[in-house]
Enzyme design. Sequence first.
Site, PDB file in Angstrom:
ATOM      1  N   LYS A  43      -2.281  38.485  35.256  1.00  0.00           N
ATOM      2  CA  LYS A  43      -2.985  37.206  35.145  1.00  0.00           C
ATOM      3  C   LYS A  43      -4.240  37.276  36.005  1.00  0.00           C
ATOM      4  O   LYS A  43      -4.172  37.579  37.192  1.00  0.00           O
ATOM      5  CB  LYS A  43      -2.099  36.046  35.593  1.00  0.00           C
ATOM      6  CG  LYS A  43      -2.796  34.690  35.510  1.00  0.00           C
ATOM      7  CD  LYS A  43      -1.849  33.539  35.792  1.00  0.00           C
ATOM      8  CE  LYS A  43      -1.505  33.434  37.242  1.00  0.00           C
ATOM      9  NZ  LYS A  43      -0.717  32.207  37.540  1.00  0.00           N
TER      10      LYS A  43
ATOM     11  N   GLU B 108      11.266  29.343  37.694  1.00  0.00           N
ATOM     12  CA  GLU B 108      10.702  30.683  37.573  1.00  0.00           C
ATOM     13  C   GLU B 108      10.990  31.455  38.851  1.00  0.00           C
ATOM     14  O   GLU B 108      10.645  31.013  39.946  1.00  0.00           O
ATOM     15  CB  GLU B 108       9.191  30.630  37.332  1.00  0.00           C
ATOM     16  CG  GLU B 108       8.801  30.030  35.993  1.00  0.00           C
ATOM     17  CD  GLU B 108       7.315  30.160  35.716  1.00  0.00           C
ATOM     18  OE1 GLU B 108       6.679  31.021  36.356  1.00  0.00           O
ATOM     19  OE2 GLU B 108       6.791  29.403  34.895  1.00  0.00           O
TER      20      GLU B 108
ATOM     21  N   LYS C 131      12.785  33.404  33.738  1.00  0.00           N
ATOM     22  CA  LYS C 131      12.712  31.952  33.609  1.00  0.00           C
ATOM     23  C   LYS C 131      14.083  31.375  33.253  1.00  0.00           C
ATOM     24  O   LYS C 131      14.862  31.994  32.531  1.00  0.00           O
ATOM     25  CB  LYS C 131      11.685  31.561  32.548  1.00  0.00           C
ATOM     26  CG  LYS C 131      10.268  32.017  32.900  1.00  0.00           C
ATOM     27  CD  LYS C 131       9.249  31.542  31.879  1.00  0.00           C
ATOM     28  CE  LYS C 131       7.847  31.995  32.259  1.00  0.00           C
ATOM     29  NZ  LYS C 131       6.828  31.519  31.289  1.00  0.00           N
TER      30      LYS C 131
ATOM     31  N   LYS D  54      -4.205  35.518  30.655  1.00  0.00           N
ATOM     32  CA  LYS D  54      -2.961  36.282  30.816  1.00  0.00           C
ATOM     33  C   LYS D  54      -2.910  37.337  29.719  1.00  0.00           C
ATOM     34  O   LYS D  54      -3.072  37.018  28.537  1.00  0.00           O
ATOM     35  CB  LYS D  54      -1.750  35.357  30.734  1.00  0.00           C
ATOM     36  CG  LYS D  54      -1.700  34.312  31.838  1.00  0.00           C
ATOM     37  CD  LYS D  54      -0.519  33.375  31.675  1.00  0.00           C
ATOM     38  CE  LYS D  54       0.784  34.074  31.943  1.00  0.00           C
ATOM     39  NZ  LYS D  54       1.948  33.137  31.917  1.00  0.00           N
TER      40      LYS D  54
ATOM     41  N   LYS E  42       5.720  27.558  27.862  1.00  0.00           N
ATOM     42  CA  LYS E  42       5.398  26.137  27.665  1.00  0.00           C
ATOM     43  C   LYS E  42       4.414  25.962  26.511  1.00  0.00           C
ATOM     44  O   LYS E  42       4.549  25.043  25.695  1.00  0.00           O
ATOM     45  CB  LYS E  42       4.817  25.561  28.959  1.00  0.00           C
ATOM     46  CG  LYS E  42       5.705  25.747  30.190  1.00  0.00           C
ATOM     47  CD  LYS E  42       5.014  25.200  31.433  1.00  0.00           C
ATOM     48  CE  LYS E  42       5.854  25.409  32.686  1.00  0.00           C
ATOM     49  NZ  LYS E  42       5.881  26.824  33.119  1.00  0.00           N
TER      50      LYS E  42
END
Length: 756
Positions: free
Chosen positions: A288, A420, A197, A275, A452
């Site tokens: 995920k 990402e 990221k 996740k 986030k």
Amino acid sequence: MKFGAHLQTVQYPEWRFYYIDYDSLKKQLKEMTKLGAECPEDLEKAFIDLLDRELQKVVNFQGIKSGELSSRAQHCETIINNIISNPTATPQVTRIQRVEEELTRITTETNELAKFARLNYTGFLKILKKHDKHTPFHLRPMFIAKLSANPFYRENFDPLILKLSKLYDTVRNGGETNRKSVAADGGSQSFVRKTTKYWVHPDNVTEVKLRVLKNLPVLVFGSAKDYDPAITSIYFDNEQFDLYRGRLEKTEGAQAIRFRWYGSVKNQEIFMERKTHREDWTGEKSVKERFPLKEKYVNDYVAGTYTMDKQIEKLRERGQKSDKELAALEALSSEMQDAILTKQLKPTMRTFYNRTAFQLPGDARVRISLDTELTMVREDNMDGKERSGSNWRRMDIGTDWPFTQLDDADVCRFPYAVLEVKLQTQLGAEPPAWVTELIESHLVEQVPKFSKFIHGCATLIEHRVSLLPFWLPQMHNDIRKPAPETLTEYEAHQQALARDMGEFGIEEVRVRKGKGKAVASASTSRPSSSHTAISIHDDASGDHDGDESGDDAAEHSGADENTALLNGTGERRVKKNRGILDQMTSLVRKLHVREKNESSQRRRRAAAAAAAAAAAAEASSSSAPAGGLSGADTNSLIPALMNNKRIIIPVRVEPKVFFANERTFLAWMHFSSVIAGLALGLLNFGDRVAQIAGIVFTLNAMAIMAYGLYLFLWRAEKIRNRESGPYDDRGGPTFVVLTLFAAMSLNFYLKFTSLE
């Protein structure tokens, strides 16, 4: 650099007459400033007229140029359609190359137009600030209203980018357009990716999009007509923030549970996602998993009164999924429901953003997504304020960014876009060269393990969490980096020549950004954005001898046990054959230099931590912090505490680290056992001198055992707490060597004395 000079430097030469005439405005403003409070209104009116003309000039050019770029893109689409319908008219490859060249020009001008808007908007704001500061008139409120009525700086280039992406994709495939769009669920129930990221400053968002679309098409979920990039997620957690803590500390098996939907809030299909974090040493990858559920059933599912049994049975009757997939779906839905009920999870945090995803349809080897307008919103009812209430999400907002109807305490508008880069995890797979070039460019700032959900909780509910992420104290820093200068033909030739010479073993010196130190590296070093130059060493000149220019260069550059091992990947140093005296001298010099560097580093870290803590405390009073990570070494800028809360720094700890600590402990025990065996032999079978020496060696062996045990427990505690170091201990080995040396010296002395 002043803004006027900066504007002259970065403006697009072909459009130089359409930028704001900042110098003329500043010149007229100086004439008004000389008169001070006695400045007449006629001069003020003339200044306003000039400002209005400049605004109208910028707005008109922006509109005309934007329409021109759209028309040129449409013309390219027409040409491509003609090529597809008439493939034998002229050589197809030549025609496609011409279209590709025109698309490149359109892409370049689109990027320059986005910069044009930002530069002119900044120019207007700066000249208004100078005007209100140095004249008795206040113009800013009135002119800001005019800017809002002519929002050239808010132009959305996404429709044009989407069209360019489609055209680039057609050109890449030689005119083929039979690509299928993907479903909203990505076509997979469970998928594994390796993700890195990055933060992207708003000034660089358009350029990043245009760079990526040259290599990957925009991935459109569903139909292009109903394209809506909005993605909203509701994260669940309990009052103890167990899920927040697990995701922050990256503990094995840590989970995140969220409910996500795409597009408008009217979308009735909600994806229930889980996740799960897996450590690398387990041999598994973080995964995920998700399944769709109708919105009308979500509240009952959270309450535990609704299960997926009926839907699974319908899918089994229709034969849409295999028995294995249905079993996995049933297990996932029941496990998520049990976790919500047993852990008492409630809606806690909402994240909203507009996502632009780039991926070849059906090919998940490289996927890049860029999230803009990122916003975190509180969903909890913990402080007695009703937000989501008894519902699974709050209903007073939708996708109407920037959510001005919310209280500042409930919303955090993130100042950057989040990039990402998702690569398929395959052994030996290397990312494409253009991906490496992008992530090493000045456009992005890497932020490992950014979340986030974690950022929203740490910012909006800081008073209820005990741990904070490592990037939070550095949000006040500016992540923008200077763009590299364009190489001239001569410089490009010199750089190519340097690469050729490097293949024959000539030493390279890499000058790292922001540092005056040079680190020697071989020609096999990995590519980097750092500047590379040829260096010829002369041992007869300079203040340092040949030893310091080799091994000791690391000591002068501040490298120690805290330095990351990856900083020198691919680098090699050539060591000279030296005698034992030279090596001992170099060792003493290294220890001296290391002590000096460590003391200076401790002072710098203390000063940086104090500055970061003060800035963070000042920024914590606002709803959304501004700034971000700098390009420098972030570890030296991360304080241990912020607002009396511990900062979590991501440190990978694998079982082999504990095993290595145990092997070191066993090595100390083996060494102490040898000394103890020697001591027992002297005590039991020696004369008086040997018995005295045996007593001394026994004390040495006991001290070494105690030291080894202490070192083992000390390191195990630091590893368990995921501390970054240091893990070395210079005092203990030095003490052991000195005591053994003293014991042997005493033995020799007593023996020779007795013989005399």
